[in-house]
Each structure stands twice: as C-alpha cells, then as structure tokens.
Design a protein around this motif. Structure first.
Motif, PDB file in Angstrom:
ATOM      1  N   SER A   1      -6.518  10.454  -2.417  1.00  0.00           N
ATOM      2  CA  SER A   1      -7.160   9.230  -2.345  1.00  0.00           C
ATOM      3  C   SER A   1      -6.048   8.103  -2.833  1.00  0.00           C
ATOM      4  O   SER A   1      -6.292   6.815  -2.413  1.00  0.00           O
ATOM      5  CB  SER A   1      -8.266   9.227  -3.535  1.00  0.00           C
ATOM      6  N   LYS A   2      -4.861   8.487  -3.419  1.00  0.00           N
ATOM      7  CA  LYS A   2      -3.853   7.077  -3.809  1.00  0.00           C
ATOM      8  C   LYS A   2      -3.395   6.816  -2.436  1.00  0.00           C
ATOM      9  O   LYS A   2      -3.038   5.421  -2.532  1.00  0.00           O
ATOM     10  CB  LYS A   2      -2.677   7.832  -4.455  1.00  0.00           C
ATOM     11  N   TYR A   3      -3.495   7.565  -1.304  1.00  0.00           N
ATOM     12  CA  TYR A   3      -2.645   6.996  -0.094  1.00  0.00           C
ATOM     13  C   TYR A   3      -3.686   6.490   1.059  1.00  0.00           C
ATOM     14  O   TYR A   3      -4.653   7.134   1.315  1.00  0.00           O
ATOM     15  CB  TYR A   3      -1.826   8.236   0.416  1.00  0.00           C
ATOM     16  N   ASN A   4      -3.350   5.582   1.514  1.00  0.00           N
ATOM     17  CA  ASN A   4      -4.157   4.888   2.903  1.00  0.00           C
ATOM     18  C   ASN A   4      -3.275   4.602   4.038  1.00  0.00           C
ATOM     19  O   ASN A   4      -2.686   3.491   4.258  1.00  0.00           O
ATOM     20  CB  ASN A   4      -4.887   3.648   2.280  1.00  0.00           C
TER      21      ASN A   4
ATOM     22  N   GLN B   1      -6.178  11.263   5.175  1.00  0.00           N
ATOM     23  CA  GLN B   1      -5.940  11.002   4.002  1.00  0.00           C
ATOM     24  C   GLN B   1      -5.603  12.203   2.996  1.00  0.00           C
ATOM     25  O   GLN B   1      -4.528  11.966   2.327  1.00  0.00           O
ATOM     26  CB  GLN B   1      -7.103  10.009   3.379  1.00  0.00           C
TER      27      GLN B   1
ATOM     28  N   ASN C   1     -10.594  10.568   9.478  1.00  0.00           N
ATOM     29  CA  ASN C   1      -9.844   9.770   8.314  1.00  0.00           C
ATOM     30  C   ASN C   1      -9.950  10.378   7.118  1.00  0.00           C
ATOM     31  O   ASN C   1      -8.650  10.159   6.421  1.00  0.00           O
ATOM     32  CB  ASN C   1     -10.693   8.304   8.493  1.00  0.00           C
ATOM     33  N   LYS C   2     -10.948  11.034   6.582  1.00  0.00           N
ATOM     34  CA  LYS C   2     -10.736  11.736   5.217  1.00  0.00           C
ATOM     35  C   LYS C   2      -9.873  12.756   5.299  1.00  0.00           C
ATOM     36  O   LYS C   2      -9.061  13.149   4.407  1.00  0.00           O
ATOM     37  CB  LYS C   2     -12.074  12.119   4.956  1.00  0.00           C
TER      38      LYS C   2
ATOM     39  N   ASN D   1     -14.999   9.210  10.588  1.00  0.00           N
ATOM     40  CA  ASN D   1     -14.952   9.139   9.188  1.00  0.00           C
ATOM     41  C   ASN D   1     -14.353  10.562   8.769  1.00  0.00           C
ATOM     42  O   ASN D   1     -13.625  10.570   7.769  1.00  0.00           O
ATOM     43  CB  ASN D   1     -16.359   8.890   8.746  1.00  0.00           C
TER      44      ASN D   1
ATOM     45  N   ILE E   1      -4.600   4.663   7.251  1.00  0.00           N
ATOM     46  CA  ILE E   1      -5.255   4.349   8.147  1.00  0.00           C
ATOM     47  C   ILE E   1      -5.835   2.690   7.873  1.00  0.00           C
ATOM     48  O   ILE E   1      -6.102   2.448   6.853  1.00  0.00           O
ATOM     49  CB  ILE E   1      -6.691   5.092   7.945  1.00  0.00           C
ATOM     50  N   ASN E   2      -5.416   1.992   8.867  1.00  0.00           N
ATOM     51  CA  ASN E   2      -5.737   0.580   8.715  1.00  0.00           C
ATOM     52  C   ASN E   2      -6.956   0.130   9.472  1.00  0.00           C
ATOM     53  O   ASN E   2      -7.181   0.641  10.219  1.00  0.00           O
ATOM     54  CB  ASN E   2      -4.516  -0.562   9.162  1.00  0.00           C
TER      55      ASN E   2
ATOM     56  N   SER F   1       0.702  -1.273   0.032  1.00  0.00           N
ATOM     57  CA  SER F   1       0.012   0.132   0.094  1.00  0.00           C
ATOM     58  C   SER F   1       0.902   1.041  -0.076  1.00  0.00           C
ATOM     59  O   SER F   1       1.952   1.456   0.334  1.00  0.00           O
ATOM     60  CB  SER F   1      -1.176   0.062   1.047  1.00  0.00           C
TER      61      SER F   1
ATOM     62  N   ILE G   1       1.308   5.014   1.614  1.00  0.00           N
ATOM     63  CA  ILE G   1       0.769   5.521   2.827  1.00  0.00           C
ATOM     64  C   ILE G   1       1.117   7.172   2.820  1.00  0.00           C
ATOM     65  O   ILE G   1       0.122   7.642   3.335  1.00  0.00           O
ATOM     66  CB  ILE G   1       1.820   5.113   3.951  1.00  0.00           C
TER      67      ILE G   1
END
Length: 172
Positions: free
Chosen positions: A166-169, A160, A156-157, A153, A171-172, A119, A121
C-alpha cells in the motif's frame, strides 16, 4: 526481475499489428505507434552491471529510447544523473523517475525540486520491472480488449502488491 527477463517479457507482449487492426477500431497509425513504444534493442557494447541493479543494467545495455509503458519512460545513459539521495533514471509523465539510494526504492520526484519525493512507485528495481510488465498487460486489456471496472480494480490491486504494498502507487 532482471533486465534480460524484462526485455523478454516485453518482447512477448508486443501485439501483432494485423491482430490490432482486425480486432479493434484502432487506426493503422495508432497500431504502429503502440508497437513502436514497446521497442527495446540490445546495444552493441555490453556494460557489466551488478545484478542488484536491473534498471541500471537495462539503461546501460539496451536502447530504451522508444520504450513507453503507460506514463513511464527511461533516460538514455548520458542523461542518467545522480546526487547524494537519488539516481535519476527516467520519467513518470512530468516527474523524474529515480532510485532512492538509501532504500533502493523507485520514486517519482518533482522536476522543479528533484529532492522532493512526489510518490513511491516500487520497493526496488526488480519489483519496478515486474510492475511495468503488469502495467503493459493491463494497458493491452484496456486498449485492445474488454475489461470490466471490477477486473481493472482487481488488477490494479495486484499491481500495487507487486510494487510492494500500500505504500507504493505505480498506477496513475
């Protein structure tokens, strides 16, 4: 964010043990572990590192052996490794935390195949340190306070977006 700012911000976020015990149902042992997981100490010797590499600066100039923010931890200097594609700087749960040399992005790679990205990050090292600060703020809201699912939520947005979009995540 640079390494010095990161250390200052995390230090400011370390909760007071008495506040934890007074305001939550957490045990004293849990409070001690939580506080210890945010421990960062300056090393006795300083290594000059380019300001373009704040994660590397952090690893070389601070003792991060106890630092844990959610699923993230850092390697000791002796455990930093690299190949043609990556500099391996820590862990994301069981995945290797790495800097992708070509782009500077922070990624997680498969421990069984360290050249395989699991992923993306963060867009760069500074953004990653910003993300860690925001993740710690979120953790404290989740553990020590009340936060609605909608608020979580939204945070979390936001995290990100701090990571780069949006390419990066992170948060698991």
């Amino acid at each position: 964010m640079d390494a010095t700012n990161f250390v200052e911000k995390i230090s400011q976020l370390v909760p007071n043990k008495q506040d934890i015990l007074r305001n939550t149902t957490c045990s004293e042992e849990f409070a001690d572990i939580y506080i210890q997981d945010l421990s960062i100490k300056r090393k006795a010797t300083h290594t000059d590192v380019s300001p373009n590499f704040p994660v590397i600066d952090l690893i070389f100039n601070y003792d991060l052996s106890k630092l844990r923010i959610q699923v993230y931890s850092f390697n000791d200097v002796d455990d930093v490794a690299e190949n043609d594609q990556f500099i391996y700087v820590g862990w994301v749960e069981a995945f290797l935390l790495a800097i992708l040399k070509e782009t500077g992005e922070i990624v997680a790679t498969n421990w069984a195949n360290p050249c395989s990205i699991v992923s993306y990050i963060a867009k760069n090292q500074g953004a990653f340190l910003d993300v860690l600060v925001e993740l710690e703020k979120l953790s404290q809201k989740l553990v020590f306070g009340f936060i609605t699912e909608k608020e979580e939520n939204e945070i979390n947005k936001y995290i990100q977006s701090v990571a780069g979009g949006s390419k990066y995540n992170p948060i698991n």
